[in-house]
Design a protein around this motif. Sequence first.
Motif, mmCIF file in Angstrom:
data_model
loop_
_atom_site.group_PDB
_atom_site.id
_atom_site.type_symbol
_atom_site.label_atom_id
_atom_site.label_comp_id
_atom_site.label_asym_id
_atom_site.label_seq_id
_atom_site.Cartn_x
_atom_site.Cartn_y
_atom_site.Cartn_z
ATOM 1 N N ALA A 382 0.855 -1.190 0.000
ATOM 2 C CA ALA A 382 0.000 0.000 0.000
ATOM 3 C C ALA A 382 0.888 1.236 0.000
ATOM 4 O O ALA A 382 1.802 1.351 0.820
ATOM 5 N N ILE A 395 -2.021 0.591 -4.878
ATOM 6 C CA ILE A 395 -1.275 -0.656 -4.631
ATOM 7 C C ILE A 395 -0.096 -0.706 -5.600
ATOM 8 O O ILE A 395 -0.276 -0.624 -6.815
ATOM 9 N N PRO B 89 -4.788 1.542 5.395
ATOM 10 C CA PRO B 89 -3.352 1.836 5.467
ATOM 11 C C PRO B 89 -3.042 3.163 6.162
ATOM 12 O O PRO B 89 -1.925 3.355 6.654
ATOM 13 N N TRP B 102 0.201 -6.630 1.440
ATOM 14 C CA TRP B 102 -1.231 -6.574 1.711
ATOM 15 C C TRP B 102 -1.955 -7.420 0.665
ATOM 16 O O TRP B 102 -1.862 -7.139 -0.538
#
Lengths: 500, 220
Positions: A382, A395, B89, B102
């Motif tokens: 992230a 991402i 986040p 993630w």
Amino acid sequence: MHAALWIPRFHLQALLRQRPPPRRPELAVLDQTESAQKSSPSDDARLICVSEAAEKQGVFTGMTATQAQARCEHLQLVYREKTAEEAVQDLLQECALSWTPDFESTSPDLCILDLSRAGRISGGADACGRGILSHLKAQQLEGRLGFAPHVDLATLAAFAADPLLIISDHQSDEKSVLHQLPMRTLRPSPGTSAILQAWGIETLGHFLKLPRQDIATRLGSEGLLLWDLAAGNRERLLRLIRPTIGYREEHDLEHPVECLEPLLFLLRGMLDRLCIRLSDAWLVAAALLLTLRFTDDQRHHRELRIAEPTRDAEVLFRVLHSHLDGLTASAPITHITLEIRPIRAASSQTLLFEKSLRDPNRFAETLSQIEAILGPGSVGRAVLIPRHRPDSFRIAGFLEPREKDLRLSAVPLPQHGLPLRRFRPAKAVRILCSQGIPIVLHADKKAVPLTQATGPCLLSGDWWDTQPWKHEVWDAADADGTLYRLICQGKLWSLDGIYG
Amino acid sequence: MTPLSSKIIDLREELKRKFPGSVPLPAPEAAQPVEARPQMPEVIKGGITEIVGDWLSSGVGLVQAFLIEENARRGQWMGLVDGRDAFDPWSIAPEALSKLLWVRCHEVKQAVRAADLLLRDGNLETVLLDLQPHSARDVFSVPSSSWHRLRMLAEKSGVALCVSTPCATVPCAASRLLLQHRFQIGDQDEPRPELLATLMHGVARQSRSANSLRLAATAP
């Protein structure tokens, strides 16, 4: 031993190779292409190549077309053709490559071969030379070949050859042939050429009779270089031509492939061949570029980056396999292209206290497997986007190098309260308010009384843009101790997440 | 602990005598307020640690945030298999995100499969599998054989697996934390270390012994 392979009257030979023989032998090539002449006509085009017959009538290179035609009535002027010249240059290089991999393409009309490692020269320079010349003859080219121990001496030998001249180490008598060569073969600068003409120096023999020391005094370093070239004593290294190696394999399939196994079988073979080429060049693969063409003319193109560049075919094959496992196609495959992007192997070392992954390639493979299950963009690192809009992030590939965003250093660290656990997308809810404060939450067909609520915290942004946004953020708690984050946009409420 | 050789003891004595300032004195053990400091959440390497939060705001996210930041501080790689794509986040220090993989899932099955792949891979030191936002029914749908397989993979690869669930589900967990504290809305202004300390005071720990989990300590 070095061999210089020269194509005399290069521009003319390149032109005549593809044309019927001319009616008259007086020919000259102009330093201009036909298309350039049509686009910008000019009368000052000069001759770059002259036939032997024209030369006998006093036509020389460097003359203008008018001057040449004044000397030779029947002179036929032709424009140069660059494509034909490039084709002849390629042929010359191919000829050189068929004898030795170590050669220099000194100019379009000249190649110098280093035959010190060529085994076939053991048959004799004479036999070797005749072989090279007959190879050129088969391509409708007339060549001159000179053998000599030094590079520049071999070049002079080629200029003086008819069609073959061999100068061995100890036979200085053969060197005397070179003394008949005109001074222009050494290509002196126009200034030096004019001085030498004024001195009456026309051949290398004349030039060599002048003392070297005095030449250095009068003509400087250029004069000294010319003298050494003429004497054939100068030694230099070749600027070797190395053919460019392509790391690409293509396969046209006679019978379209519908299953994974035959496709993998073909890819494995292609990969093995590419890895051998990589190994020969001491390179490793940084990425695999796979293109599949289907019977319905659709294409699938994908660049698969290798986490830790390698030329291990097994590792690269696993990367391909993982990618193809998650691929579905509507039609069978008819064409496969596999290309490797090569790089030099990394020589850097990671920091002493920085832990690295045990096996980055295996990890990349695992990530692609997970991505195949969850879909693209579901796995990675992230990266926060420094904006006030809630949930602003993107991402990034986990194995991509990290970029430090200095704007994030200004973002306050989350040091207070429980972390938020979001609903993506935010869940639409109904809120009953009393005096502007939420008191009941209606969600999932349930009414939850809210015991506490704090807010509103007003957030807005992009007011300078076409899509401005404005939020009211409320924190609320129910009797069970669940802490909600509610967002109000106009009259619409949504449940952004739960603190926990 | 193996006894030190007499040569080393002599050498240390000699160093103490010659350079008294250079040798740090060991802190007296009695000075450490052991009981005042709550035990921070820890994960077991090569095994499964289960964190159970019965209700949504039970502090599972707080424990996860602590583990993520602690791992990043140690420079270790960590994976978060986010069972319902709930991870925020912005609730974590940006530096900690650089070491965090993630994995955004939406179903329990997907999450278990992703965790399975990460454990087989063995490149990450710790894997967090967050199933707590799912309903207990969904989490119970995972067969016990899957949990045993995950335990064996964790054991084989030496990876610490931490599973967050809405109810005690993992039969082969080596350790289980039952989060029991209830937070108030006013706690949102409290510093996180204090919130974590409060949470860990009220945690029930179960550790694995033979075939079953037994209650090891319950506080307060």
